[in-house]
Design an enzyme around this catalytic site. Structure first.
Site, PDB file in Angstrom:
ATOM      1  N   GLU A  54       1.427  -4.445 -11.722  1.00 49.94           N
ATOM      2  CA  GLU A  54       1.958  -4.331 -13.084  1.00 49.94           C
ATOM      3  C   GLU A  54       0.852  -4.211 -14.127  1.00 49.94           C
ATOM      4  OE1 GLU A  54       2.999  -6.499 -10.810  1.00 49.94           O
ATOM      5  OE2 GLU A  54       5.182  -6.449 -10.696  1.00 49.94           O
ATOM      6  N   PHE A 116      15.470 -17.992  -9.438  1.00 51.34           N
ATOM      7  CA  PHE A 116      14.495 -17.154  -8.742  1.00 51.34           C
ATOM      8  C   PHE A 116      13.908 -16.086  -9.677  1.00 51.34           C
ATOM      9  CE2 PHE A 116      13.557 -13.354  -6.104  1.00 51.34           C
ATOM     10  CZ  PHE A 116      12.457 -13.875  -5.434  1.00 51.34           C
ATOM     11  N   GLN A 117      12.604 -16.026  -9.678  1.00 57.79           N
ATOM     12  CA  GLN A 117      11.855 -15.078 -10.517  1.00 57.79           C
ATOM     13  C   GLN A 117      12.247 -15.159 -11.994  1.00 57.79           C
ATOM     14  OE1 GLN A 117      11.885 -11.143  -8.579  1.00 57.79           O
ATOM     15  NE2 GLN A 117      10.056 -11.748  -7.450  1.00 57.79           N
ATOM     16  N   LYS A 166      19.611  -9.313 -16.463  1.00 59.37           N
ATOM     17  CA  LYS A 166      20.279  -8.352 -15.574  1.00 59.37           C
ATOM     18  C   LYS A 166      21.761  -8.183 -15.911  1.00 59.37           C
ATOM     19  CE  LYS A 166      20.740  -7.435 -10.631  1.00 59.37           C
ATOM     20  NZ  LYS A 166      20.638  -8.091  -9.320  1.00 59.37           N
ATOM     21  N   MET A 475     -23.613  -7.614 -16.973  1.00 63.90           N
ATOM     22  CA  MET A 475     -23.789  -8.122 -18.334  1.00 63.90           C
ATOM     23  C   MET A 475     -23.941  -9.643 -18.328  1.00 63.90           C
ATOM     24  SD  MET A 475     -24.242  -7.257 -21.418  1.00 63.90           S
ATOM     25  CE  MET A 475     -23.530  -5.708 -21.993  1.00 63.90           C
TER      26      MET A 475
END
Lengths: 575, 180
Positions: A54, A116-117, A166, A475
């Protein structure tokens, strides 16, 4: 009025299509199933690109936006899908890049129940977005989507997230597909109504300047005010320096260009900032990387600050004149009130600095990143779209790959996000299929997002990935060498894979550069290769340092133009 | 010549004093999460909220917010601008005390011996306060007015056994026809 036969997800995708969205970059998942299904059932012009992570999807959308000025959309699922976008969203927010992020979410009656999630995406992302929405009614989806697009693309642009449960996306849509937006607290149109008195005061101050400098930032690019900037600079005979994100707004090959200023900017740009009697800042936010020690910045100068965001005024620096507004409108007004200045002595003085402190590197004693970038610049005639990661390679790319046009230099400035360069290049290549796009990355940042090799290979994108490989987080190692008695800690990247073989595993062409004499030849081969992406692994000197350098928090006059001969105190300014 | 520094580091600020008694008034969208956005502006810059009063506006689409704040004075201008920048904030002002009216209300629960009751009631009467609960051994006083008056009344009552104090925090309104 149930006449649409759409569900919420379809209304959402239809609205994005009607808004002219061309690309959605994303990654599917359970809570986003209805929206992914709508991508298949709603006809339109939107193309979906499946990333491999993602964060990569966000940087692709970011690269697309920086290369075009137009927003792209990110579509991911709930929980970890949304969580993985945070670095990408923050990167866009810090650099004022428009983006619309759509996240799937658990059903509304499970919110707050650790389903869930389920994650509080609305709360998690609030500090890193320009605005965000949690949708609670299916029929509000078109309005919220239009509002998100409007907020992302107007005023000072930025990322806007829409969290869609959803049940909201899969319920029947019975509303208006083209509703009016309703944002009583948001008035970007005021950027076009500028304070005429402030412009007149600025013109008055300019008329007395003997040693002026224009400091141009990303705001000029966003406002597409390059032509107005050129008119201002050439009318006044005034030198121009740009920020990292402003590279391209003024041709760096122009005789009035001083290149980039700041921590690793050119010595002559920084000298100009110290010695000038007027700083005309247009569209830069006086970032800590360019002002060094704030109380000593521009100590001899009057300061004019033009910015579209009122909160940038007096944030870091108190200007003598502030003009709040769109850079193009302000410059058009200002250009009507100015006359040429006598600056020949000032320009001759700065030319002296250009002769005395040129950007230079050694060709003996191994392959240096600077040489690779210099030759890349020559071979592409400075016309490639260049993306970078963050670190030494980024600063050398900024120094040696001169940029002559807006939207060609894509680099994570404010956030300093490693792993940005490669996926941003993928987004840029989708946006501009006929241009040469080169991702200049270090071996550290590249490994954070190189899973997107699959995405690039699948779409046969002719992106060139130039890995400037010194087997170090260079760096950080440089700071440890200069300020921590050369004690290396957490910077050695031993264990790097063979990047050419890794590319080949994805079916991608790989090249190696090992000797200074081979640089031009191999780069030319890579530039001529257009049958999909290619990876060029350049094995570089391991312990080279970037100069000039202004230690963090030090004044610009304390710039190091070469390695210090004495032990340095630890910087006390910003990181 | 050095330029005035803009900093939130109090060791470098022109005045290290913490601003107290500043009151911001905001007109905001009446939506979930708006208060959280505003609180983030303050928390990120190490500002403390001394009081927060939220109420629905005359038009229920909007809410009124009055915040009492303390923190580094150098950052106050930035805080107000950052609040105004929020999409859900219609406006955010700091009101000049002379051009606005500020009030707050306190409920104070005092445990009293029967012999002290008359003196407590006398103090409350002096401040125009009301007795909203009276028991055999306790009293709840409602004190209202400007914050200094509430402070003074609570101070005088503190010689008795105050067991709980609940204050609403300040609410502010611009005087005359000016909008809040």
């Amino acid at each position: 009025m149930s006449t649409t036969n759409l569900d919420g997800a379809q209304a959402l995708i239809k609205t994005l299509n009607d808004l002219g969205v061309e690309y959605i970059f994303g990654y599917s998942g359970g809570a986003a199933l209805p929206i992914f299904d709508a991508l298949e059932t709603v006809s339109g012009n939107i193309k979906f690109v499946l990333s491999r992570h993602e964060q990569g999807a966000c940087h692709m959308a970011d690269g697309y936006a920086r290369a075009t000025g137009k927003p792209a959309v990110v579509l991911v699922t709930s929980g970890p899908g949304a969580g993985n976008t945070i670095t990408g969203i923050m990167t866009a927010q810090m650099d004022s890049v428009p983006m619309i992020i759509i996240t799937g979410q658990q059903v509304t009656w499970m919110l707050g129940k650790d389903a869930f999630q389920e994650a509080d995406t609305f709360g998690l992302t609030m500090p890193v977005v320009k605005h965000n929405f949690l949708v609670r009614e299916t029929n509000s989806l078109p309005r919220i989507t239009k509002e998100a697009y409007h907020i992302a693309t107007t005023g000072r642009p930025g990322p806007v997230l829409i969290d869609v449960p959803k049940d909201i996306s899969q319920s029947e849509f019975t509303g208006d597909l083209d509703p009016d937006i309703d944002l009583p607290g948001y008035h970007p149109e005021t950027a076009f109504e500028i304070n005429a008195d402030a412009v007149t005061r600025a013109a008055e101050i300019i008329s007395h300047a003997k040693k002026p400098v224009i400091l141009g930032g990303h705001g000029i690019m966003i406002a597409r005010a390059d032509d107005e900037l050129m008119e201002l600079a050439t009318t006044l005979n005034c030198p121009v320096t740009t920020t990292l994100l402003g590279k391209g707004i003024f041709p760096e090959t122009h005789e009035l260009s001083l290149g980039m200023l700041g921590m690793h900017g050119t010595a002559y740009a920084n000298k100009a900032m110290v010695e000038c009697d007027l700083i005309i800042n247009i569209g830069s936010r006086f970032d800590d990387r360019i002002i060094g020690q704030p109380e000593k910045f521009g100590a001899l100068a009057k300061i004019i600050h033009v910015d579209i965001d009122p909160s940038e005024m007096n944030k870091m620096i108190h200007p003598d004149v502030e003009i709040i507004g769109d850079a193009k409108v302000v410059l058009q007004a200002l250009n009507k009130q100015i006359a040429p200045l006598e600056t020949s002595g000032w320009l001759a003085n700065l030319d002296g600095y250009k002769q005395k402190f040129p950007l230079a590197y050694r060709k003996q004693g191994g392959l240096r990143m600077q040489q690779v970038l210099d030759e890349l610049y020559q071979l592409t005639d400075g016309k490639a779209v260049v993306t970078t990661d963050v670190g030494q390679h980024q600063m050398w790319a900024a120094q040696f790959y001169k940029t002559n046009a807006s939207f060609n230099w894509l680099s994570s400035g404010g956030a300093g996000t490693m792993g940005f360069g490669f996926p941003a290049a993928i987004g840029a290549q989708f946006a501009r299929p006929n241009d040469i796009v080169v991702a200049v990355v270090g071996d550290g940042g590249y490994q954070m997002t190189l899973c997107e090799l699959a995405t690039a290979a699948l779409h046969k994108l002719p992106v060139k990935v130039l890995v400037l490989n010194n087997h170090y987080l260079g760096m950080v190692r440089q700071w440890q060498e200069l300020f921590f008695d050369n004690r290396e800690s957490g910077v050695n990247l031993e264990g790097n894979p063979d990047f050419v073989k890794l590319a080949e595993a994805y079916g991608i062409k790989g090249f190696n550069i090992k000797r200074p004499a081979d640089v031009g030849k191999v780069l030319q081969k890579a530039l001529d290769y257009n049958d999909g992406p290619c990876v060029i692994n350049a094995e570089c000197v391991k312990t080279e340092n970037v100069f000039p350098m202004i230690p963090a928090g030090a004044a610009l006059e304390d710039m190091l133009v070469e390695p210090p001969k004495h032990k340095m105190a630890k910087p006390t300014g910003s990181t | 010549m050095t330029r005035d520094i803009v900093t939130s580091d109090s060791s470098l600020a022109p005045s290290p004093d913490i601003v107290g008694g500043h009151t911001l008034s905001m007109f905001v969208n009446n939506k979930p999460g708006v208060l959280m956005r505003i609180c983030q502006v303050f928390a990120r810059r190490a500002y403390n909220l001394d009081s927060v009063v939220v109420s629905r506006g005359r038009d229920p689409q909007f809410s009124r917010l009055t915040l009492g704040i303390s923190g580094d004075p150098a950052g106050l201008e930035q805080i107000i601008k950052q609040c105004n920048k929020l999409i859900d904030v219609i406006h955010c002002f700091e009101h000049d005390e002379r051009e606005s009216v500020t009030r707050e209300l306190a409920l104070v629960k005092v445990l009293i011996d029967p012999g002290d009751r008359a003196e407590v009631l006398q103090i409350l009467e002096h401040f125009g306060a009301k007795t909203v609960d009276l028991g055999a051994s306790s009293i709840i006083a409602m004190i209202y007015g400007n914050s200094e008056k509430v402070d003074a009344a609570v101070h005088l009552l503190s010689k008795f056994d105050i067991v709980e104090t609940v204050r609403t925090g300040k609410v502010v309104m611009a005087r005359g026809e000016a909008s809040t």
